[in-house]
Enzyme design. Structure first.
Site, short mmCIF file in Angstrom:
data_model
loop_
_atom_site.label_atom_id
_atom_site.label_comp_id
_atom_site.label_asym_id
_atom_site.label_seq_id
_atom_site.Cartn_x
_atom_site.Cartn_y
_atom_site.Cartn_z
N CYS A 3 0.85 -1.20 0.00
CA CYS A 3 0.00 0.00 0.00
C CYS A 3 0.88 1.24 0.00
O CYS A 3 1.71 1.43 0.89
CB CYS A 3 -0.92 -0.01 1.21
N CYS A 6 0.48 3.37 3.22
CA CYS A 6 1.15 2.73 4.36
C CYS A 6 2.66 2.97 4.26
O CYS A 6 3.32 3.20 5.27
CB CYS A 6 0.83 1.24 4.43
N HIS A 45 -4.66 0.85 8.41
CA HIS A 45 -5.08 0.70 7.02
C HIS A 45 -6.59 0.42 6.96
O HIS A 45 -7.04 -0.68 7.26
CB HIS A 45 -4.31 -0.42 6.32
N GLY A 92 -13.47 7.89 -8.97
CA GLY A 92 -12.10 8.12 -9.43
C GLY A 92 -11.06 7.84 -8.36
O GLY A 92 -9.94 8.36 -8.42
N HIS A 97 -6.30 3.22 0.31
CA HIS A 97 -6.09 3.51 1.73
C HIS A 97 -6.89 4.79 1.95
O HIS A 97 -6.62 5.81 1.30
CB HIS A 97 -4.59 3.69 2.01
N HIS A 99 -8.42 8.16 2.43
CA HIS A 99 -7.79 9.48 2.54
C HIS A 99 -8.83 10.56 2.34
O HIS A 99 -9.70 10.45 1.48
CB HIS A 99 -6.64 9.64 1.53
N HIS A 101 -9.28 14.37 1.29
CA HIS A 101 -8.67 15.53 0.65
C HIS A 101 -9.15 16.77 1.40
O HIS A 101 -10.36 16.97 1.55
CB HIS A 101 -9.12 15.66 -0.81
P1 5GP Z 1 -8.03 9.69 -5.04
O1 5GP Z 1 -8.33 9.95 -6.47
O2 5GP Z 1 -7.66 8.24 -4.77
O3 5GP Z 1 -9.10 10.18 -4.13
O4 5GP Z 1 -6.76 10.57 -4.69
C1 5GP Z 1 -5.46 10.11 -4.63
C2 5GP Z 1 -4.59 11.34 -4.43
O5 5GP Z 1 -3.29 10.93 -4.03
C3 5GP Z 1 -4.41 12.17 -5.71
O6 5GP Z 1 -4.87 13.50 -5.46
C4 5GP Z 1 -2.92 12.11 -5.99
O7 5GP Z 1 -2.40 13.31 -6.49
C5 5GP Z 1 -2.32 11.74 -4.64
N1 5GP Z 1 -1.11 10.94 -4.72
C6 5GP Z 1 -0.90 9.83 -5.46
N2 5GP Z 1 0.32 9.33 -5.26
C7 5GP Z 1 0.92 10.15 -4.35
C8 5GP Z 1 2.21 10.15 -3.73
O8 5GP Z 1 3.07 9.30 -3.95
N3 5GP Z 1 2.47 11.16 -2.83
C9 5GP Z 1 1.54 12.13 -2.55
N4 5GP Z 1 1.89 13.08 -1.68
N5 5GP Z 1 0.31 12.14 -3.12
C10 5GP Z 1 0.00 11.17 -3.99
ZN ZN Z 2 -2.47 1.35 3.60
#
Ligand code: 5GP
Ligand code: ZN
Length: 113
Positions: A3, A6, A45, A92, A97, A99, A101
């Site tokens: 992950c 993680c 996780h 999208g 994991h 998160h 925003h």
């Molecule tokens: P999701 O579309 O899954 O809600 O958002 C994933 C977010 O993780 C995206 O906004 C993307 O820019 C961010 N992201 C993806 N890989 C990394 C990474 O390696 N480091 C950081 N800081 N952000 C990441």
């Molecule tokens: Zn994780």
């Protein structure tokens, strides 16, 4: 389990840390959608918001306390900000994991869907 987030929590993968305690880790999104774009994640996780239940929701309550604290610290609490958790393909979501925003620092696009 392999992950990415993680790996970020453990420090194996570098990130720009904003805040950390025993329960949560917060760091700058690598591809920011706004002047403030921080990801706030549980250290445990949890795959997505569809996996929140009575056994782990105390973590989520704490995450929202941290979100409010960071928003104040970043000076976006008065003007406003957005908190988003994407779940699954239709939203999208790319990383499995949970998160949140935390997005702000400008007038945000009002289109939600
Ligand atoms: P999701 O579309 O899954 O809600 O958002 C994933 C977010 O993780 C995206 O906004 C993307 O820019 C961010 N992201 C993806 N890989 C990394 C990474 O390696 N480091 C950081 N800081 N952000 C990441
Ligand atoms: Zn994780």
């Amino acid at each position: 389990m392999d992950c990415l987030f993680c790996g970020i929590i453990s420090g194996e993968i570098p990130s720009a840390k904003i805040y950390e305690d025993d329960i949560v880790y917060a760091f700058n999104d690598i591809n920011p959608a706004a002047p403030v774009h921080i990801l706030v994640i549980p250290k445990v996780h949890i795959a997505s918001a569809a996996d929140i239940n009575s056994g782990n929701s105390d973590v989520i309550a704490h995450i929202f306390e941290v979100i409010a604290m960071i928003a104040k610290e970043k000076g976006i609490d008065k003007d406003g900000f957005r908190v988003v958790a994407n779940v699954g393909e239709n939203a999208g979501k790319t990383i499995d994991h949970l998160h949140f925003h935390l997005i702000g620092g400008k007038k945000l696009d009002l289109k939600m869907g």
